[in-house]
Design a protein around this motif. Structure first.
Motif, short mmCIF file in Angstrom:
data_model
loop_
_atom_site.label_atom_id
_atom_site.label_comp_id
_atom_site.label_asym_id
_atom_site.label_seq_id
_atom_site.Cartn_x
_atom_site.Cartn_y
_atom_site.Cartn_z
N LEU A 187 -3.26 -15.06 0.17
CA LEU A 187 -2.04 -14.96 0.97
C LEU A 187 -1.71 -16.32 1.57
N VAL A 188 -0.46 -16.72 1.46
CA VAL A 188 -0.02 -18.02 1.97
C VAL A 188 1.20 -17.84 2.86
N PRO A 189 1.48 -18.80 3.73
CA PRO A 189 2.66 -18.70 4.60
C PRO A 189 3.93 -18.49 3.78
N GLY A 190 4.75 -17.55 4.22
CA GLY A 190 6.00 -17.26 3.54
C GLY A 190 5.93 -16.11 2.56
N GLU A 191 4.72 -15.71 2.17
CA GLU A 191 4.59 -14.61 1.20
C GLU A 191 4.95 -13.28 1.86
N TYR A 192 5.51 -12.37 1.07
CA TYR A 192 5.93 -11.07 1.59
C TYR A 192 4.89 -9.99 1.28
N ILE A 193 4.72 -9.09 2.24
CA ILE A 193 3.88 -7.90 2.08
C ILE A 193 4.78 -6.71 2.37
N VAL A 194 4.96 -5.83 1.40
CA VAL A 194 5.86 -4.69 1.57
C VAL A 194 5.03 -3.43 1.78
N LEU A 195 5.26 -2.75 2.88
CA LEU A 195 4.49 -1.58 3.25
C LEU A 195 4.46 -0.53 2.15
N TYR A 196 5.61 -0.24 1.55
CA TYR A 196 5.69 0.82 0.55
C TYR A 196 4.95 0.45 -0.73
N GLU A 197 4.93 -0.82 -1.07
CA GLU A 197 4.17 -1.27 -2.24
C GLU A 197 2.68 -1.19 -1.95
N LEU A 198 2.31 -1.52 -0.72
CA LEU A 198 0.91 -1.44 -0.32
C LEU A 198 0.44 0.02 -0.34
N GLU A 199 1.31 0.92 0.15
CA GLU A 199 0.98 2.34 0.15
C GLU A 199 0.80 2.87 -1.28
N ARG A 200 1.67 2.43 -2.18
CA ARG A 200 1.57 2.86 -3.57
C ARG A 200 0.27 2.38 -4.21
N ALA A 201 -0.13 1.14 -3.89
CA ALA A 201 -1.37 0.60 -4.43
C ALA A 201 -2.57 1.42 -3.94
N VAL A 202 -2.55 1.81 -2.68
CA VAL A 202 -3.66 2.60 -2.11
C VAL A 202 -3.69 3.99 -2.73
N SER A 203 -2.53 4.59 -2.94
CA SER A 203 -2.47 5.95 -3.51
C SER A 203 -2.98 5.98 -4.95
N GLN A 204 -2.95 4.84 -5.62
CA GLN A 204 -3.37 4.76 -7.02
C GLN A 204 -4.81 4.29 -7.18
N SER A 205 -5.48 4.03 -6.06
CA SER A 205 -6.85 3.52 -6.13
C SER A 205 -7.73 4.21 -5.09
N SER A 206 -8.70 4.95 -5.56
CA SER A 206 -9.64 5.61 -4.64
C SER A 206 -10.49 4.58 -3.90
N VAL A 207 -10.73 3.45 -4.55
CA VAL A 207 -11.52 2.38 -3.91
C VAL A 207 -10.76 1.83 -2.70
N LEU A 208 -9.47 1.53 -2.89
CA LEU A 208 -8.66 1.03 -1.78
C LEU A 208 -8.52 2.06 -0.67
N GLU A 209 -8.38 3.32 -1.05
CA GLU A 209 -8.24 4.37 -0.04
C GLU A 209 -9.51 4.48 0.79
N THR A 210 -10.66 4.36 0.13
CA THR A 210 -11.94 4.39 0.85
C THR A 210 -12.07 3.19 1.77
N GLN A 211 -11.64 2.01 1.29
CA GLN A 211 -11.69 0.81 2.11
C GLN A 211 -10.79 0.95 3.33
N LEU A 212 -9.60 1.53 3.14
CA LEU A 212 -8.68 1.73 4.25
C LEU A 212 -9.32 2.63 5.31
N LYS A 213 -9.97 3.69 4.89
CA LYS A 213 -10.62 4.61 5.83
C LYS A 213 -11.75 3.90 6.58
N SER A 214 -12.42 2.97 5.90
CA SER A 214 -13.52 2.25 6.54
C SER A 214 -13.02 1.26 7.59
#
Length: 219
Positions: free
Chosen positions: A102-129
């Motif tokens: 991640l660098v200054p100026g880069e965008y992070i979109v909440l809905y894209e992040l949510e979609r990535a988590v919903s498609q990955s059990s690993v990410l979902e587990t990390q989020l819960k942790s």
């Protein structure tokens, strides 16, 4: 000399084109830099910058005993001082949204992040942790709500700003470079964050980008 610029510096802010575009543009002028630098010098402070095009911030003109003590304290308490931001930003980086650094100026979109988590059990587990790290997060919340609070946590810490509320887009600020610089400093000087820092020499301290709070120093 712009009063708004001085106020931000005095409050310990990192002035970058993402979070403070107007003040950054003002401070990019050589004349303004000279005037601000001269004003800060009266309080034994200086205008510092993260790289040639990075964020501006206020730092001690000469690192004294109090600054050394504070730096050691911050590094010894790495988990509390920088740990949360490192964990949250690394989680974003590991998602499909932020696979690169991640660098200054880069965008992070909440809905894209949510979609990535919903498609990955690993990410979902990390989020819960990370529930215990994210401010106001809770196991009973949806992934969307906890991710929103994750981004709001980073926003309160100054690492991102809200770029577009309607699309849930956040933008990374220049303060992230300071975090990377601290991590690089720790790596290069073989400092273990969980242990007390006893071996910082004066030269190494000058290489580490730090800012000071004049209210703490009695300035």
């Amino acid at each position: 000399m712009n009063a708004g610029v001085l106020r931000l510096l005095w409050d310990g802010e990192y002035i970058c084109p993402v979070r403070y575009p107007l003040e950054y543009e003002i401070l990019s002028e050589a004349t303004e830099q000279e005037e601000v630098g001269a004003w800060l010098l009266h309080a034994n402070l200086r205008l510092a910058r993260l790289g040639e095009e990075g964020a501006f911030f206020m730092a001690p003109d000469v690192i004294g005993a109090a600054d050394i003590t504070r730096i050691k304290g911050e590094l010894a308490k790495f988990r509390d001082t920088y740990g949360p931001a490192v964990l949250l930003l690394d989680f974003i980086r590991q998602s499909d949204v932020g696979a690169r650094l991640l660098v200054p100026g880069e965008y992070i979109v909440l809905y894209e992040l949510e979609r990535a988590v919903s498609q990955s059990s690993v990410l979902e587990t990390q989020l819960k942790s990370l529930i215990g790290v994210i401010s106001n997060a809770a196991q009973r919340n949806s992934n969307h709500e906890n991710l929103r609070r994750l981004l709001e946590h980073l926003m309160r810490d100054g690492y991102v700003v809200m770029a577009n509320k309607d699309t849930g887009a956040y933008q990374v600020t220049g303060k992230i470079d300071q975090l990377y610089a601290v991590l690089q400093f720790l790596d290069e000087n073989k400092v273990v964050p969980d242990q007390e820092v006893d071996d910082l020499d004066e030269g190494a301290q000058h290489e580490m980008p730090i800012h000071t709070d004049p209210k703490e120093d009695g300035a």
